[in-house]
Design an enzyme around this catalytic site. Structure first.
Site, PDB file in Angstrom:
ATOM      1  N   HIS A   1      -1.709   1.333   7.367  1.00  0.00           N
ATOM      2  CA  HIS A   1      -2.085   1.295   5.956  1.00  0.00           C
ATOM      3  C   HIS A   1      -1.936   2.692   5.364  1.00  0.00           C
ATOM      4  O   HIS A   1      -2.186   3.701   6.034  1.00  0.00           O
ATOM      5  CB  HIS A   1      -3.536   0.825   5.812  1.00  0.00           C
ATOM      6  CG  HIS A   1      -4.022   0.784   4.394  1.00  0.00           C
ATOM      7  ND1 HIS A   1      -3.584  -0.151   3.485  1.00  0.00           N
ATOM      8  CD2 HIS A   1      -4.901   1.594   3.724  1.00  0.00           C
ATOM      9  CE1 HIS A   1      -4.189   0.048   2.317  1.00  0.00           C
ATOM     10  NE2 HIS A   1      -4.973   1.115   2.449  1.00  0.00           N
TER      11      HIS A   1
ATOM     12  N   CYS B   1       0.825  -1.209   0.000  1.00  0.00           N
ATOM     13  CA  CYS B   1       0.000   0.000   0.000  1.00  0.00           C
ATOM     14  C   CYS B   1       0.860   1.261   0.000  1.00  0.00           C
ATOM     15  O   CYS B   1       0.510   2.252  -0.652  1.00  0.00           O
ATOM     16  CB  CYS B   1      -0.958  -0.006   1.186  1.00  0.00           C
ATOM     17  SG  CYS B   1      -0.140  -0.092   2.808  1.00  0.00           S
TER      18      CYS B   1
END
Length: 378
Positions: free
Chosen positions: A323, A68
């Site tokens: 994330h 990510c």
């Protein structure tokens, strides 16, 4: 009689008044002018950006295993038309083996794949394999600021044309002048250095929260007294003396990267995330943020220090697990998009402002890297 009457009725033509005809002609003329205006605008954009960049729709990148952070940074690079103009002019490596390990070339192939395909997202596996040859592995949690520096250095190292290396540096590199002045005499040291990002503190020396991005920038450039154990050796005095350390801004690039230092590392090796609210503006003028004493630039340089926000790389989660996603403003459409791996959607400025942070929710999405673009490049 009825049939004849019917034929006469059917043979009549609708009457059109002179005013209706003129209105129709004016409407056609206006449409032609609008079409010509759009054509002229597109032609101007093509001359600056290139045809393919005009068709650069928002396409996602599949997560290959904790990628990510990589995906977010790739989107920031590839949505920057000034960067892709450089990327399109690279020299293609001569052999298949060299092409497989060349980061600029693999990034260019990924860009073409994203622009030419009809999928909502693509797999960046070839680029990921290429990066693994340079010790950027999958299934590793990276810090976005560190990974951005790694990617940029690989791009610079593997671009063979000197003029492209120079353009890449001009596009991203910040120039700072560091000052060290002895407080007991007139001895002074000045040295210029370059930076890829400005590492902006979000707390002051007393661990008090800074309120806005402008406050953070002012604090970064504030003078600092070096006393006690931090004294420096003065060649003129012949001993260690108190010094005043300061930094002055010399040059700002077309794309300015600000690193908000939200991860706090303490002496006990314990680290935590600073998630408090820190508003940042859509438009940023450094002439209004910094004082004359914090700048070492002429008026023509300062005239170009007006910026617009281009992208935000945001982090959610903690220091041990989290994330990343990216909010990017399309330079051709002037619309904001959220790139969350393979999922891409159009968002509003209010959505981007949600990355300011909240004091009681450190795990929430908070801005970590800010990318600003010059409004009036020289």
């Amino acid at each position: 009689m009825g049939q004849r009457s019917g034929r006469e009725e059917g043979s009549k033509k609708p009457e059109v008044t002179l005013s209706e005809t003129m209105e129709a002609e004016i409407e056609v003329q206006n449409n032609k002018e609008e079409i010509e205006e759009v054509k002229a605008k597109n032609q101007k954009l093509r001359s600056v950006f290139g045809m393919a960049d005009l068709k650069n729709e928002a396409v996602g990148l599949y997560n290959l295993g904790q990628t990510c952070c990589l995906n977010s940074l790739l989107q920031v690079f590839l949505m920057n038309i000034h960067f892709t103009r450089i990327l399109r002019r690279i020299t293609v490596p001569s052999s298949p083996a060299k092409r497989m390990s060349n980061v600029p070339y693999q990034m260019l192939l990924l860009l073409e794949k994203m622009q030419c395909g009809k999928c909502k997202a693509v797999y960046p596996k070839d680029l990921a394999y290429c990066l693994s040859k340079h010790r950027v592995e999958l299934f590793v949690q990276y810090d976005a600021a560190q990974l951005f520096l790694t990617l940029w250095n690989l791009l610079k190292k593997q671009m063979k044309k000197p003029e492209l290396v120079e353009e890449l540096s001009d596009l991203y590199t910040i120039c700072i002048q560091e000052h060290l002045a002895c407080q007991k005499c007139s001895f002074e040291i000045k040295s210029n250095s370059t930076m890829l990002t400005l590492p902006v503190p979000v707390l002051d020396a007393n661990s008090h929260k800074l309120r806005t991005l402008e406050d953070c920038l002012q604090y970064f450039f504030r003078p600092e007294e070096l006393t006690g154990q931090n004294k420096c050796f003065c060649q003129q005095c012949g001993r260690k003396t108190p010094f005043l350390q300061s930094m002055k801004l010399v040059h700002l690039p077309q794309t300015l990267t600000l690193h908000l230092k939200r991860f706090c590392f303490e002496r006990s090796s314990h680290s935590h995330k600073l998630g408090h609210s820190l508003p940042f503006p859509q438009e940023l003028d450094f002439r209004e943020v910094l004082t004359e004493n914090q700048c070492q630039a002429d008026d023509s340089e300062k005239a170009a220090w007006q910026y617009e926000l281009f992208a935000v790389v945001a982090h959610s989660g903690s220091t041990s697990f989290g994330h990343y996603c990216a909010y990017i403003r399309s330079l051709t459409e002037c619309k904001w998009y959220c790139f969350n791996d393979s999922h891409v959607c159009q968002v509003s400025w209010d959505d981007v402002k949600c990355t300011y942070g909240r004091s009681n929710l450190n795990w929430r999405e908070t801005a970590y890297l800010l990318f600003y673009m010059k409004k009036h490049p020289q």
